[in-house]
Design an enzyme around this catalytic site. Structure first.
Site, PDB file in Angstrom:
ATOM      1  N   LEU A 280       0.827  -1.208   0.000  1.00 29.93           N
ATOM      2  CA  LEU A 280       0.000   0.000   0.000  1.00 29.93           C
ATOM      3  C   LEU A 280       0.861   1.257   0.000  1.00 29.93           C
ATOM      4  O   LEU A 280       0.591   2.204  -0.748  1.00 29.93           O
ATOM      5  CB  LEU A 280      -0.932   0.003   1.223  1.00 29.93           C
ATOM      6  CG  LEU A 280      -1.810   1.239   1.414  1.00 29.93           C
ATOM      7  CD1 LEU A 280      -2.736   1.471   0.223  1.00 29.93           C
ATOM      8  CD2 LEU A 280      -2.630   1.120   2.701  1.00 29.93           C
TER       9      LEU A 280
ATOM     10  N   ILE B  54       9.397   2.378  14.213  1.00 30.25           N
ATOM     11  CA  ILE B  54       8.288   3.054  14.901  1.00 30.25           C
ATOM     12  C   ILE B  54       8.087   2.543  16.332  1.00 30.25           C
ATOM     13  O   ILE B  54       7.375   3.163  17.118  1.00 30.25           O
ATOM     14  CB  ILE B  54       6.957   2.953  14.117  1.00 30.25           C
ATOM     15  CG1 ILE B  54       6.514   1.497  13.927  1.00 30.25           C
ATOM     16  CG2 ILE B  54       7.061   3.680  12.786  1.00 30.25           C
ATOM     17  CD1 ILE B  54       5.088   1.336  13.412  1.00 30.25           C
TER      18      ILE B  54
ATOM     19  N   TYR C  48      -3.760 -10.702  15.574  1.00 31.23           N
ATOM     20  CA  TYR C  48      -3.602  -9.620  14.604  1.00 31.23           C
ATOM     21  C   TYR C  48      -4.705  -8.574  14.799  1.00 31.23           C
ATOM     22  O   TYR C  48      -4.434  -7.375  14.914  1.00 31.23           O
ATOM     23  CB  TYR C  48      -3.618 -10.176  13.177  1.00 31.23           C
ATOM     24  CG  TYR C  48      -3.678  -9.114  12.111  1.00 31.23           C
ATOM     25  CD1 TYR C  48      -2.615  -8.234  11.921  1.00 31.23           C
ATOM     26  CD2 TYR C  48      -4.802  -8.963  11.298  1.00 31.23           C
ATOM     27  CE1 TYR C  48      -2.667  -7.236  10.954  1.00 31.23           C
ATOM     28  CE2 TYR C  48      -4.858  -7.981  10.331  1.00 31.23           C
ATOM     29  CZ  TYR C  48      -3.791  -7.117  10.164  1.00 31.23           C
ATOM     30  OH  TYR C  48      -3.865  -6.124   9.206  1.00 31.23           O
TER      31      TYR C  48
ATOM     32  N   THR D 159      -8.185  -2.679   9.901  1.00 27.55           N
ATOM     33  CA  THR D 159      -8.539  -3.922   9.210  1.00 27.55           C
ATOM     34  C   THR D 159      -9.932  -4.430   9.573  1.00 27.55           C
ATOM     35  O   THR D 159     -10.457  -4.141  10.655  1.00 27.55           O
ATOM     36  CB  THR D 159      -7.496  -5.009   9.591  1.00 27.55           C
ATOM     37  OG1 THR D 159      -7.920  -6.287   9.110  1.00 27.55           O
ATOM     38  CG2 THR D 159      -7.328  -5.115  11.108  1.00 27.55           C
TER      39      THR D 159
END
Length: 279
Positions: free
Chosen positions: A12, A37, A125, A101
């Protein structure tokens, strides 16, 4: 606008950078090699130095099955990494857009999930991505959360590439038919993200291509459009066990996109056609 894109080397992220350039924004792509990060001090220093107007946060731990074995690492990236970026955005007054998501839902629904429907992730997840959402909402006022699903693009590994490879190698594939959702072409998603970040229409959005299919129907359409004669056998989820449980129903309602005056993403068959042309 000056825009930082995390996960810039990903499927993406690369299309987001191209779309930002196309619309004459100043785009700064970062990947794990340039900016970890998960290290708060590094994130603070980097964001304070660059002073972006917007952070488009595409970086994520996305290996759904591996997250079941190592939720700690997934949480460090998807939860704490997102928190670090939100804190840094807050300090300089930048907008932030976080990609989330369909896995924040349990997939037991029968109607498309609305943006304010209760979340209930099935696995690690989904839990770690939801943690990221919660940090963004807690820390920021100028935020966008964009939940998407079944992503495919030219720059990464995805279902379309896998099907084309297996179809050519074997001439026959088995694909689950009892998991339903909407594919999402990264080029279309990137356009929506950039259109959204140019506004002050903050909040949670669902963005996938229009239309609904099962993975089996998606595979059949891939081979049809690619002109490949491949036999596709429908399987049940039980016949194709994976470490992480998948939501059976992943359809996200895009009502909010239209309500806020944005252009809905094209239907998934047209998106697939555009993708096959691109690759």
């Amino acid at each position: 606008m000056k825009v930082i894109v995390t996960g810039a080397a990903g499927q993406l992220g690369q299309d987001v950078l191209l779309e930002l350039e196309r619309k004459n924004h100043q785009a700064i792509g970062t990947d794990r090699a340039d900016l970890d990060i998960t290290i708060e001090g590094d994130v603070q220093a980097f964001i304070a130095e660059v002073k972006p107007d917007v952070i488009l946060h595409c970086a994520a731990y996305t290996n759904v099955d591996a997250a079941e074995e190592d939720e700690e690492t997934a949480y460090r990236v998807n939860g704490l990494g997102t928190k670090n970026l939100a804190l840094a955005a807050k300090q300089i007054g930048a907008k932030m857009l976080y990609i989330s998501t369909d896995y924040v839902f349990d997939g037991t629904g029968t109607d498309p999930y609305e943006v304010d429907d209760p979340t209930k992730p099935l696995g690690a997840y989904g839990r770690t991505k939801l943690a990221g959402e919660e940090f963004v909402q807690e820390l920021l006022e100028q935020f966008f959360i964009v939940r998407t699903a079944w992503v495919f693009g030219a720059h990464g590994h995805n279902f379309v590439k896998t099907m084309l490879r297996l179809g050519k190698e074997r001439g026959e594939v088995g694909v689950v038919h009892d998991q339903v959702g909407s594919p999402t072409y990264t080029v279309d998603l990137a356009k929506f993200m950039v259109e959204l970040m140019e506004t002050e229409k903050y909040g949670i959005y669902h963005a996938t291509n229009s239309g609904v299919c099962s993975w089996y129907e998606f595979a059949v359409e891939i081979f049809k459009q690619a002109g490949l004669n491949v036999k596709v056998n429908p399987l049940t989820t039980e016949q194709f066990p994976r470490p992480a449980e998948r939501p059976k129903y992943s359809v996200l309602s895009k009502k909010k996109i239209e309500a806020q005056g944005f252009t809905p993403l094209p239907n998934w068959q047209d998106a697939l056609t555009a993708y096959l042309k691109e690759v």
